[in-house]
Scaffold this motif. Structure first.
Motif, short mmCIF file in Angstrom:
data_model
loop_
_atom_site.label_atom_id
_atom_site.label_comp_id
_atom_site.label_asym_id
_atom_site.label_seq_id
_atom_site.Cartn_x
_atom_site.Cartn_y
_atom_site.Cartn_z
N ARG A 1 -6.15 4.30 -1.16
CA ARG A 1 -6.41 3.27 -2.17
C ARG A 1 -5.10 2.84 -2.82
N PHE A 2 -4.24 3.81 -3.10
CA PHE A 2 -2.94 3.49 -3.68
C PHE A 2 -2.07 2.74 -2.68
N VAL A 3 -2.08 3.16 -1.43
CA VAL A 3 -1.27 2.50 -0.40
C VAL A 3 -1.61 1.01 -0.32
N ARG B 1 -2.77 1.25 -6.90
CA ARG B 1 -3.55 1.86 -7.97
C ARG B 1 -4.24 3.12 -7.48
N ALA B 2 -4.47 4.04 -8.42
CA ALA B 2 -5.18 5.28 -8.10
C ALA B 2 -6.15 5.57 -9.24
N PRO B 3 -7.34 4.97 -9.22
CA PRO B 3 -8.26 5.07 -10.35
C PRO B 3 -8.73 6.48 -10.68
N ASN B 4 -8.71 7.39 -9.70
CA ASN B 4 -9.17 8.76 -9.94
C ASN B 4 -8.03 9.75 -10.02
N ALA C 1 -7.61 1.88 9.47
CA ALA C 1 -6.52 1.33 8.66
C ALA C 1 -5.68 0.35 9.48
N HIS C 2 -4.61 -0.11 8.87
CA HIS C 2 -3.73 -1.11 9.48
C HIS C 2 -2.32 -0.54 9.59
N LYS C 3 -1.82 -0.45 10.79
CA LYS C 3 -0.50 0.15 11.00
C LYS C 3 0.60 -0.54 10.20
N ALA C 4 0.55 -1.86 10.13
CA ALA C 4 1.59 -2.60 9.42
C ALA C 4 1.62 -2.23 7.94
N VAL C 5 0.43 -2.08 7.35
CA VAL C 5 0.36 -1.72 5.93
C VAL C 5 0.88 -0.30 5.73
N LEU C 6 0.44 0.62 6.55
CA LEU C 6 0.87 2.01 6.43
C LEU C 6 2.38 2.15 6.62
N ALA C 7 2.89 1.48 7.65
CA ALA C 7 4.32 1.56 7.94
C ALA C 7 5.15 0.91 6.84
N GLY C 8 4.64 -0.17 6.27
CA GLY C 8 5.37 -0.86 5.22
C GLY C 8 5.42 -0.09 3.92
N ARG C 9 4.43 0.77 3.69
CA ARG C 9 4.34 1.50 2.42
C ARG C 9 4.88 2.91 2.50
N SER C 10 4.92 3.48 3.68
CA SER C 10 5.32 4.89 3.81
C SER C 10 6.30 5.07 4.96
N LEU C 11 7.45 5.67 4.68
CA LEU C 11 8.45 5.94 5.72
C LEU C 11 7.91 6.93 6.74
N VAL C 12 7.02 7.81 6.30
CA VAL C 12 6.46 8.81 7.21
C VAL C 12 5.55 8.14 8.23
N PHE C 13 4.64 7.27 7.77
CA PHE C 13 3.80 6.53 8.70
C PHE C 13 4.63 5.59 9.57
N ASN C 14 5.66 5.02 9.00
CA ASN C 14 6.53 4.12 9.77
C ASN C 14 7.16 4.86 10.94
N ALA C 15 7.61 6.09 10.69
CA ALA C 15 8.22 6.90 11.76
C ALA C 15 7.19 7.23 12.84
N MET C 16 5.96 7.48 12.44
CA MET C 16 4.91 7.80 13.42
C MET C 16 4.69 6.65 14.40
N PHE C 17 4.61 5.43 13.86
CA PHE C 17 4.25 4.28 14.68
C PHE C 17 5.45 3.61 15.34
N GLU C 18 6.64 3.86 14.80
CA GLU C 18 7.82 3.18 15.33
C GLU C 18 8.33 3.83 16.61
N ASP D 1 4.01 13.47 -1.87
CA ASP D 1 5.28 14.05 -1.44
C ASP D 1 5.37 14.07 0.08
N LYS D 2 4.28 14.43 0.74
CA LYS D 2 4.28 14.51 2.21
C LYS D 2 4.50 13.15 2.85
N TYR D 3 3.89 12.10 2.26
CA TYR D 3 3.96 10.77 2.88
C TYR D 3 4.97 9.84 2.19
N ALA D 4 5.84 10.43 1.38
CA ALA D 4 6.97 9.70 0.78
C ALA D 4 6.52 8.49 -0.03
N LEU D 5 5.51 8.70 -0.87
CA LEU D 5 5.03 7.66 -1.78
C LEU D 5 5.58 7.98 -3.17
#
Length: 291
Positions: free
Chosen positions: A209-211, A215-218, A166-183, A231-235
């Motif tokens: 896929r949603f991040v 979208r979440a087709p399934n 994955a891409h850290k910038a995308v994860l951090a930009g979409r989720s505060l939880v991932f942002n905290a991990m990488f920041e 809920d865990k990843y603040a989406l």
């Protein structure tokens, strides 16, 4: 009310085949606008099936200055005989107040500007080139392909024995939880590797896929598990989408389990719907028993 006045027809020039006129209701168009002067632009004749146009109408005061202008926010679709306009163009008492100088010599003078969006007409009356066709936005599609093809990735996520790039910038930009991990100076930031042990790989893949695409087709198939992951990843948006999906499938058999799930993950809207369902189901049982 209901009285209609029409201006003479006008066009952009002698060679222009589009003919317009102004339509005015001095005492309003309907009950809602009875205290106003209503005004609209009417397409009198058109050689094509339709045209798109936006327009601005203003009043010329005693000094010949434009005032009390109203403009459409976008281009509207006109067909021959169709009009668009403003039901509440100006209050009639304001218009008739002599101190406002809007009726010099007891005449109302209107100034209009019409911009045609297809085969637009210039001031000489000659047809100009048609407007640009802007391609549809492909942001979600393009980011989906980036995720599918693992292009230019810079971090690794291990989930249930499977690895996802994955891409850290995308994860951090979409989720505060991932942002905290990488920041911060956490292990994930140092090694660009994240271990996830409480989400199933197929659920995690749907979440990612949603991040990337929004979208979440399934979603319908795994709404309960996706709710926990969201809920865990603040989406928050994904979380509400899961709540909505779970609400549509509420039944007597699953409502208790759904209520527990909602309470566990602070899904307040889902929780309220589940409680309402229980109350209504109980009321129906009482009515049937009474019957």
């Amino acid at each position: 009310m209901g009285q209609v006045l029409k201006s003479s027809t006008f066009s952009a020039g002698t060679n222009d085949t589009l003919k317009w006129c102004l339509r005015i209701n001095p005492e309003g168009f309907d009950e809602e606008s009875k205290d106003y002067l209503s005004l609209s632009l009417l397409l009198v004749s058109c050689p094509k099936s339709e045209v798109y146009a936006k327009f601005k109408i203003s009043i010329l005061n005693a000094k010949g200055e434009e005032t009390k202008a109203m403009e459409t926010p976008r281009a509207y679709r006109f067909v021959q005989g169709k009009d668009w306009g403003f039901k509440k163009f100006i209050r009639r008492d304001f218009l008739l107040d002599e101190s406002n100088s809007l009726l010099p010599d007891n005449k109302l003078t209107l100034f209009g500007e019409v911009s045609v969006g297809q085969d637009s007409v210039n001031i000489s009356g000659q047809s100009s080139m048609s407007t640009f066709k802007v391609p549809d936005c492909r942001l979600a599609v393009d980011f989906g392909e980036i995720w599918d093809n693992s292009r230019f990735t810079d971090c690794l996520l291990r989930v249930g024995g499977q690895e996802f790039k994955a891409h850290k910038a995308v994860l951090a930009g979409r989720s505060l939880v991932f942002n905290a991990m990488f920041e911060h100076e956490m292990e994930e930031s140092k090694k660009n590797r994240v271990e996830i042990n409480d989400v199933e790989p197929d659920v995690f893949k749907e979440m990612m896929r949603f991040v990337y695409t929004g979208r979440a087709p399934n979603l319908e198939k795994m709404a309960d598990d996706l709710l926990a992951a969201a809920d865990k990843y603040a989406l928050e948006r994904l979380k509400v989408m899961c709540e909505e999906a779970l609400c549509t499938n509420l039944s007597v058999e699953n409502v208790a389990e759904t209520l527990i799930l909602a309470d566990l993950h602070s899904a307040e809207q889902l929780k309220a719907r589940a409680i309402d369902f229980i109350i209504n189901s109980h009321a129906m049982d009482v009515m049937e028993t009474a019957g």
